[in-house]
Design a protein around this motif. Structure first.
Motif, PDB file in Angstrom:
ATOM      1  N   LEU A 229       0.874  -1.008   0.036  1.00 39.18           N
ATOM      2  CA  LEU A 229       0.004  -0.052   0.013  1.00 39.18           C
ATOM      3  C   LEU A 229       0.904   1.205   0.070  1.00 39.18           C
ATOM      4  CD1 LEU A 229      -2.577  -0.912   2.938  1.00 39.18           C
ATOM      5  CD2 LEU A 229      -2.965  -1.144   0.251  1.00 39.18           C
ATOM      6  N   ASP A 230       0.264   2.324  -0.564  1.00 44.04           N
ATOM      7  CA  ASP A 230       1.126   3.584  -0.451  1.00 44.04           C
ATOM      8  C   ASP A 230       0.646   4.367   0.513  1.00 44.04           C
ATOM      9  OD1 ASP A 230       2.375   5.856  -1.024  1.00 44.04           O
ATOM     10  OD2 ASP A 230       0.938   6.835  -2.631  1.00 44.04           O
ATOM     11  N   THR A 231       1.183   3.868   1.820  1.00 47.14           N
ATOM     12  CA  THR A 231       0.700   4.360   3.245  1.00 47.14           C
ATOM     13  C   THR A 231       1.195   5.737   3.507  1.00 47.14           C
ATOM     14  OG1 THR A 231       2.326   3.224   4.201  1.00 47.14           O
ATOM     15  CG2 THR A 231       0.486   2.109   3.851  1.00 47.14           C
ATOM     16  N   LYS A 232       0.752   6.290   4.424  1.00 48.37           N
ATOM     17  CA  LYS A 232       1.146   7.753   5.013  1.00 48.37           C
ATOM     18  C   LYS A 232       0.933   7.605   6.520  1.00 48.37           C
ATOM     19  CE  LYS A 232       1.097  10.051   0.843  1.00 48.37           C
ATOM     20  NZ  LYS A 232       0.581   8.849   0.275  1.00 48.37           N
ATOM     21  N   ASN A 233       1.882   8.613   7.047  1.00 46.18           N
ATOM     22  CA  ASN A 233       1.846   8.389   8.657  1.00 46.18           C
ATOM     23  C   ASN A 233       0.466   9.163   8.975  1.00 46.18           C
ATOM     24  OD1 ASN A 233       4.423   7.289   9.071  1.00 46.18           O
ATOM     25  ND2 ASN A 233       5.036   9.305   8.565  1.00 46.18           N
ATOM     26  N   SER A 234       0.028   8.378  10.000  1.00 49.13           N
ATOM     27  CA  SER A 234      -1.319   9.110  10.509  1.00 49.13           C
ATOM     28  C   SER A 234      -1.316  10.559  11.320  1.00 49.13           C
ATOM     29  CB  SER A 234      -2.044   8.047  11.722  1.00 49.13           C
ATOM     30  OG  SER A 234      -3.355   8.406  12.249  1.00 49.13           O
ATOM     31  N   LEU A 235      -2.125  11.396  10.911  1.00 47.48           N
ATOM     32  CA  LEU A 235      -1.984  12.786  11.773  1.00 47.48           C
ATOM     33  C   LEU A 235      -3.235  12.864  12.005  1.00 47.48           C
ATOM     34  CD1 LEU A 235      -0.427  15.324  12.371  1.00 47.48           C
ATOM     35  CD2 LEU A 235      -0.913  16.109  10.075  1.00 47.48           C
ATOM     36  N   ALA A 236      -3.693  13.538  13.171  1.00 51.84           N
ATOM     37  CA  ALA A 236      -5.073  14.072  13.707  1.00 51.84           C
ATOM     38  C   ALA A 236      -4.947  15.232  14.441  1.00 51.84           C
ATOM     39  CB  ALA A 236      -5.798  12.824  14.487  1.00 51.84           C
ATOM     40  N   PHE A 237      -5.966  15.923  14.421  1.00 59.38           N
ATOM     41  CA  PHE A 237      -5.845  17.270  15.303  1.00 59.38           C
ATOM     42  C   PHE A 237      -7.462  17.163  15.766  1.00 59.38           C
ATOM     43  CE2 PHE A 237      -3.009  18.706  12.185  1.00 59.38           C
ATOM     44  CZ  PHE A 237      -1.964  19.052  13.057  1.00 59.38           C
ATOM     45  N   GLY A 238      -7.798  17.635  16.899  1.00 59.06           N
ATOM     46  CA  GLY A 238      -9.316  17.648  17.574  1.00 59.06           C
ATOM     47  C   GLY A 238      -9.313  18.371  18.632  1.00 59.06           C
ATOM     48  N   VAL A 239     -10.720  18.598  19.268  1.00 56.89           N
ATOM     49  CA  VAL A 239     -11.140  19.128  20.252  1.00 56.89           C
ATOM     50  C   VAL A 239     -11.873  18.294  21.308  1.00 56.89           C
ATOM     51  CG1 VAL A 239     -12.490  21.192  21.385  1.00 56.89           C
ATOM     52  CG2 VAL A 239     -11.358  21.424  19.276  1.00 56.89           C
ATOM     53  N   ASP A 240     -11.473  18.232  22.500  1.00 52.90           N
ATOM     54  CA  ASP A 240     -12.201  17.408  23.596  1.00 52.90           C
ATOM     55  C   ASP A 240     -13.338  18.281  24.277  1.00 52.90           C
ATOM     56  OD1 ASP A 240     -10.657  15.219  22.949  1.00 52.90           O
ATOM     57  OD2 ASP A 240      -9.868  15.021  24.685  1.00 52.90           O
ATOM     58  N   ILE A 241     -14.422  17.947  24.292  1.00 52.48           N
ATOM     59  CA  ILE A 241     -15.378  18.782  25.275  1.00 52.48           C
ATOM     60  C   ILE A 241     -15.888  17.902  26.063  1.00 52.48           C
ATOM     61  CG2 ILE A 241     -17.523  20.041  24.922  1.00 52.48           C
ATOM     62  CD1 ILE A 241     -16.936  20.486  22.024  1.00 52.48           C
ATOM     63  N   GLU A 242     -15.974  18.319  27.431  1.00 48.35           N
ATOM     64  CA  GLU A 242     -16.329  17.435  28.496  1.00 48.35           C
ATOM     65  C   GLU A 242     -17.694  18.143  29.028  1.00 48.35           C
ATOM     66  OE1 GLU A 242     -15.077  16.021  33.188  1.00 48.35           O
ATOM     67  OE2 GLU A 242     -13.804  17.339  32.084  1.00 48.35           O
ATOM     68  N   THR A 243     -18.853  17.273  28.987  1.00 53.38           N
ATOM     69  CA  THR A 243     -20.176  17.620  29.471  1.00 53.38           C
ATOM     70  C   THR A 243     -20.714  16.535  30.192  1.00 53.38           C
ATOM     71  OG1 THR A 243     -21.016  16.505  27.608  1.00 53.38           O
ATOM     72  CG2 THR A 243     -20.571  18.999  27.319  1.00 53.38           C
ATOM     73  N   GLY A 244     -20.406  16.961  31.658  1.00 56.32           N
ATOM     74  CA  GLY A 244     -21.087  15.758  32.527  1.00 56.32           C
ATOM     75  C   GLY A 244     -20.521  14.538  32.511  1.00 56.32           C
ATOM     76  N   GLY A 245     -21.219  13.381  32.169  1.00 54.52           N
ATOM     77  CA  GLY A 245     -20.735  12.047  32.152  1.00 54.52           C
ATOM     78  C   GLY A 245     -20.124  11.750  30.619  1.00 54.52           C
ATOM     79  N   HIS A 246     -20.119  12.679  29.815  1.00 57.08           N
ATOM     80  CA  HIS A 246     -19.767  12.704  28.469  1.00 57.08           C
ATOM     81  C   HIS A 246     -18.320  13.372  28.279  1.00 57.08           C
ATOM     82  CE1 HIS A 246     -23.790  11.296  27.072  1.00 57.08           C
ATOM     83  NE2 HIS A 246     -24.078  12.213  28.002  1.00 57.08           N
TER      84      HIS A 246
END
Length: 299
Positions: A229-246
């Motif tokens: 496979l012509d693979t790429k390195n995994s890259l991710a950006f994100g936001v965590d939001i805490e709402t009570g038990g979630h």
């Protein structure tokens, strides 16, 4: 106050130097506290990969993860929203330091199970340690019927294994980092040149924006990628939001899969070429046992 009273009592019995010497001995012999550092990350995931965090003993967590198609597919595919890969899982904390989980992904109809054990906790004070270290291991079983009916693979041929050492440190109340040395073993490979054993190193971080919101980033570098496979390195950006038990995570990643053997070794999209998958992780925690008394951990 207690030290002052002891010092005055000793002073009344002898010289100042003797009183100071005796007080020093008492201070050396007095127990010193050790405070464990908590909340290195908000949840059990950095983004795609696991964090050093475990749930508290007796907690059962239900997790739903979605990854949609690539954003650069355009309006005909509603920028990837017409496509979807889903994983759902149950994860249970048997102790504060040990948890088990099982999950099922729609991508390649894969079942997976894992354990995570917190070996060392970051601490301050007496015998302090600068990082939390967790051990992670998982097994994945691919059930999609993508083979020639006359050449059906056996059970072992469709198994994949992942081992990780998760090393996380809370550098300050607002900044955490993690390194994840990773080993993945494939029982079978597509072509002879594909490695059965793949090594990778993950990097993750968390920046606290408020008491309930953090900004996360994650990157996995693969040292000996697949040749088929012509693979790429995994890259991710994100936001965590805490709402009570979630804990709700909004994610942009070039990986469409959500288990280690997939996003670390089989990612084919280039993040900066627009091959970005929007997705989310959402979890709900349920307490199945008696609550443990609150400890003296530092948030």
């Amino acid at each position: 106050m207690k030290k002052t009273i002891i010092f005055l009592a000793l002073l009344s019995l002898g010289s100042v130097s003797n009183a100071q010497d005796l007080l020093g001995i008492l201070e050396d012999e007095a127990p010193k506290t050790k405070n464990h550092v908590s909340s290195t990350f908000k949840g059990t995931r950095v983004l795609n990969g696991h964090s050093v965090e475990n749930r508290k003993k007796g907690t059962l967590e239900f997790i739903i993860s979605h990854r949609f198609g690539r954003l650069n597919l355009g309006i005909d595919e509603l920028f990837g929203l017409d496509q979807s890969n889903i994983r759902f899982a149950f994860e249970h904390a048997l102790t504060d330091n040990f948890m088990l989980g099982i999950g099922r992904s729609s991508f390649e109809k894969t079942y997976d199970g894992f354990f995570k054990y917190k070996l060392i906790r970051q601490s301050t004070g007496k015998n302090s340690f600068p990082a939390t270290i967790s051990l992670f291991g998982s097994t994945a079983y691919k059930t999609i019927k993508d083979y020639d009916p006359n050449d059906k693979p056996d059970f072992n041929d469709r198994l994949y294994y992942t081992s990780q050492v998760l090393i996380g440190s809370k550098l300050s109340p607002g900044v955490s980092v993690q390194l994840s040395p990773t080993y993945i073993h494939n029982n079978t490979v597509r072509i002879n040149n594909d490695p059965h054993d793949i090594f990778a190193l993950g990097f993750g971080n968390r920046i606290k924006l408020s008491n309930r919101v953090t900004l996360n980033a994650e990157y996995y570098y693969t040292f000996n990628p697949l040749e088929s496979l012509d693979t790429k390195n995994s890259l991710a950006f994100g936001v965590d939001i805490e709402t009570g038990g979630h804990v709700f995570q909004l994610i942009l990643s070039n990986s469409i899969t959500m288990i280690e053997k997939g996003f670390i070794t089989e990612t084919t999209g280039g993040f900066f070429d627009g091959d970005i998958h929007f997705g989310f992780n959402i979890s709900r925690a349920f307490q199945t046992g008696g609550r443990k008394r609150k400890n003296q951990s530092r948030e």
